[in-house]
Design a protein around this motif. Structure first.
Motif, PDB file in Angstrom:
ATOM      1  N   ASP A  54       5.137  39.031  46.029  1.00  0.00           N
ATOM      2  CA  ASP A  54       5.959  37.444  45.998  1.00  0.00           C
ATOM      3  C   ASP A  54       6.176  37.534  47.540  1.00  0.00           C
ATOM      4  O   ASP A  54       7.339  37.965  48.131  1.00  0.00           O
ATOM      5  CB  ASP A  54       7.234  37.699  45.440  1.00  0.00           C
ATOM      6  CG  ASP A  54       7.925  36.314  45.403  1.00  0.00           C
ATOM      7  OD1 ASP A  54       7.715  35.508  46.230  1.00  0.00           O
ATOM      8  OD2 ASP A  54       8.769  36.148  44.419  1.00  0.00           O
ATOM      9  N   TYR A  55       5.233  36.933  48.350  1.00  0.00           N
ATOM     10  CA  TYR A  55       5.280  37.017  49.742  1.00  0.00           C
ATOM     11  C   TYR A  55       6.248  35.985  50.353  1.00  0.00           C
ATOM     12  O   TYR A  55       6.768  36.175  51.458  1.00  0.00           O
ATOM     13  CB  TYR A  55       4.054  36.582  50.349  1.00  0.00           C
ATOM     14  CG  TYR A  55       2.837  37.522  49.774  1.00  0.00           C
ATOM     15  CD1 TYR A  55       2.929  38.799  49.930  1.00  0.00           C
ATOM     16  CD2 TYR A  55       1.736  37.091  49.356  1.00  0.00           C
ATOM     17  CE1 TYR A  55       2.110  39.929  49.329  1.00  0.00           C
ATOM     18  CE2 TYR A  55       0.669  37.999  48.846  1.00  0.00           C
ATOM     19  CZ  TYR A  55       0.720  39.319  48.907  1.00  0.00           C
ATOM     20  OH  TYR A  55      -0.074  40.198  48.534  1.00  0.00           O
ATOM     21  N   LYS A 111       1.142  36.567  57.631  1.00  0.00           N
ATOM     22  CA  LYS A 111      -0.245  36.518  57.284  1.00  0.00           C
ATOM     23  C   LYS A 111      -0.779  36.221  55.905  1.00  0.00           C
ATOM     24  O   LYS A 111      -1.792  35.950  55.738  1.00  0.00           O
ATOM     25  CB  LYS A 111      -1.013  37.718  58.249  1.00  0.00           C
ATOM     26  CG  LYS A 111      -2.546  37.734  58.095  1.00  0.00           C
ATOM     27  CD  LYS A 111      -2.946  39.138  58.949  1.00  0.00           C
ATOM     28  CE  LYS A 111      -4.329  39.129  58.958  1.00  0.00           C
ATOM     29  NZ  LYS A 111      -5.326  38.220  57.995  1.00  0.00           N
ATOM     30  N   LEU A 112      -0.001  37.323  55.168  1.00  0.00           N
ATOM     31  CA  LEU A 112      -0.597  37.246  53.593  1.00  0.00           C
ATOM     32  C   LEU A 112      -0.205  35.881  53.238  1.00  0.00           C
ATOM     33  O   LEU A 112      -1.015  35.524  52.391  1.00  0.00           O
ATOM     34  CB  LEU A 112       0.325  38.181  53.069  1.00  0.00           C
ATOM     35  CG  LEU A 112       0.135  39.646  53.340  1.00  0.00           C
ATOM     36  CD1 LEU A 112       1.126  40.847  52.811  1.00  0.00           C
ATOM     37  CD2 LEU A 112      -1.172  40.090  52.724  1.00  0.00           C
ATOM     38  N   LEU A 113       0.941  35.308  53.438  1.00  0.00           N
ATOM     39  CA  LEU A 113       1.186  33.849  52.970  1.00  0.00           C
ATOM     40  C   LEU A 113       0.118  32.848  53.521  1.00  0.00           C
ATOM     41  O   LEU A 113      -0.387  31.998  52.721  1.00  0.00           O
ATOM     42  CB  LEU A 113       2.462  33.451  53.555  1.00  0.00           C
ATOM     43  CG  LEU A 113       3.713  33.733  52.621  1.00  0.00           C
ATOM     44  CD1 LEU A 113       5.165  33.332  53.453  1.00  0.00           C
ATOM     45  CD2 LEU A 113       3.811  33.046  51.286  1.00  0.00           C
ATOM     46  N   HIS A 114      -0.345  33.049  54.631  1.00  0.00           N
ATOM     47  CA  HIS A 114      -1.572  32.165  55.098  1.00  0.00           C
ATOM     48  C   HIS A 114      -2.790  32.333  54.533  1.00  0.00           C
ATOM     49  O   HIS A 114      -3.521  31.595  53.980  1.00  0.00           O
ATOM     50  CB  HIS A 114      -1.608  32.458  56.837  1.00  0.00           C
ATOM     51  CG  HIS A 114      -2.521  31.213  57.203  1.00  0.00           C
ATOM     52  ND1 HIS A 114      -4.002  31.936  57.473  1.00  0.00           N
ATOM     53  CD2 HIS A 114      -2.524  29.841  57.654  1.00  0.00           C
ATOM     54  CE1 HIS A 114      -4.741  30.650  57.930  1.00  0.00           C
ATOM     55  NE2 HIS A 114      -3.780  29.856  58.184  1.00  0.00           N
ATOM     56  N   ASP A 115      -3.109  33.748  54.240  1.00  0.00           N
ATOM     57  CA  ASP A 115      -4.395  34.104  53.734  1.00  0.00           C
ATOM     58  C   ASP A 115      -4.556  33.872  52.369  1.00  0.00           C
ATOM     59  O   ASP A 115      -5.554  33.623  51.659  1.00  0.00           O
ATOM     60  CB  ASP A 115      -4.611  35.722  54.092  1.00  0.00           C
ATOM     61  CG  ASP A 115      -4.898  36.013  55.316  1.00  0.00           C
ATOM     62  OD1 ASP A 115      -5.068  35.019  56.303  1.00  0.00           O
ATOM     63  OD2 ASP A 115      -4.864  37.185  55.620  1.00  0.00           O
ATOM     64  N   THR A 116      -3.365  33.945  51.421  1.00  0.00           N
ATOM     65  CA  THR A 116      -3.271  33.883  50.109  1.00  0.00           C
ATOM     66  C   THR A 116      -2.882  32.490  49.450  1.00  0.00           C
ATOM     67  O   THR A 116      -3.351  31.868  48.694  1.00  0.00           O
ATOM     68  CB  THR A 116      -2.497  34.670  49.133  1.00  0.00           C
ATOM     69  OG1 THR A 116      -1.197  34.569  49.874  1.00  0.00           O
ATOM     70  CG2 THR A 116      -2.814  36.403  49.624  1.00  0.00           C
TER      71      THR A 116
END
Length: 149
Positions: free
Chosen positions: A32-33, A67-72
């Motif tokens: 849950d980013y 970064k995880l939020l952007h990538d996913t």
């Protein structure tokens, strides 16, 4: 469960950047980013409100989860927006989500009881402190504990 114990640690000392950082790390591992970002943002904000530099681990965790939020999800997060007075509802809701204990995590699932480790006046005081609304929210003891990371 370790997650529930960590939620209890956050509730016991909600002004501890280290506790919020640890909770964010566990929530990141769960995937849950967005909620993890709120935890890391709170850790960062607590340190700046205490007049301290943001700990490098918090900075790293914030950058990684952004970064995880952007990538996913293609999301670009601005954590500073979370600490504007008009964002009080969003901040309160994020804290509530991070400290929500599911039925069965602390009692039998058959009881169906919802529980938040941080709620009521404690939650409102933390939100006011994070938003810098003139609330002196921490005691000297808590300040000492919050200073260690």
């Amino acid at each position: 469960e370790a997650f529930v114990l960590l939620q209890g640690m956050v509730a016991a000392n909600p002004y501890s950047a280290q506790n919020w950082n640890e909770l964010g790390s566990v929530i990141t591992a769960a995937g849950d980013y967005g909620l993890a970002l709120i935890c890391f943002a709170i850790a960062s904000r607590l340190q700046t409100r205490l007049g301290r530099a943001i700990h490098p681990i918090v900075i790293r965790n914030l950058e990684e989860v952004k970064k995880l939020l952007h990538d996913t999800q293609g999301m670009v997060a601005d954590v500073n927006e979370l600490f504007r007075p008009e964002s009080a509802f969003k901040l309160r809701r994020g804290i509530s989500a991070a400290t929500h204990v599911q039925p069965g995590q602390w009692t039998s699932p058959s009881h169906g009881v919802e529980y938040w480790t941080l709620s009521g006046a404690s939650l409102e005081r933390l939100v006011a402190y994070l938003l810098d609304l003139g609330v002196d929210a921490v005691s000297d003891v808590t300040l000492g504990e919050a200073a260690t990371f």
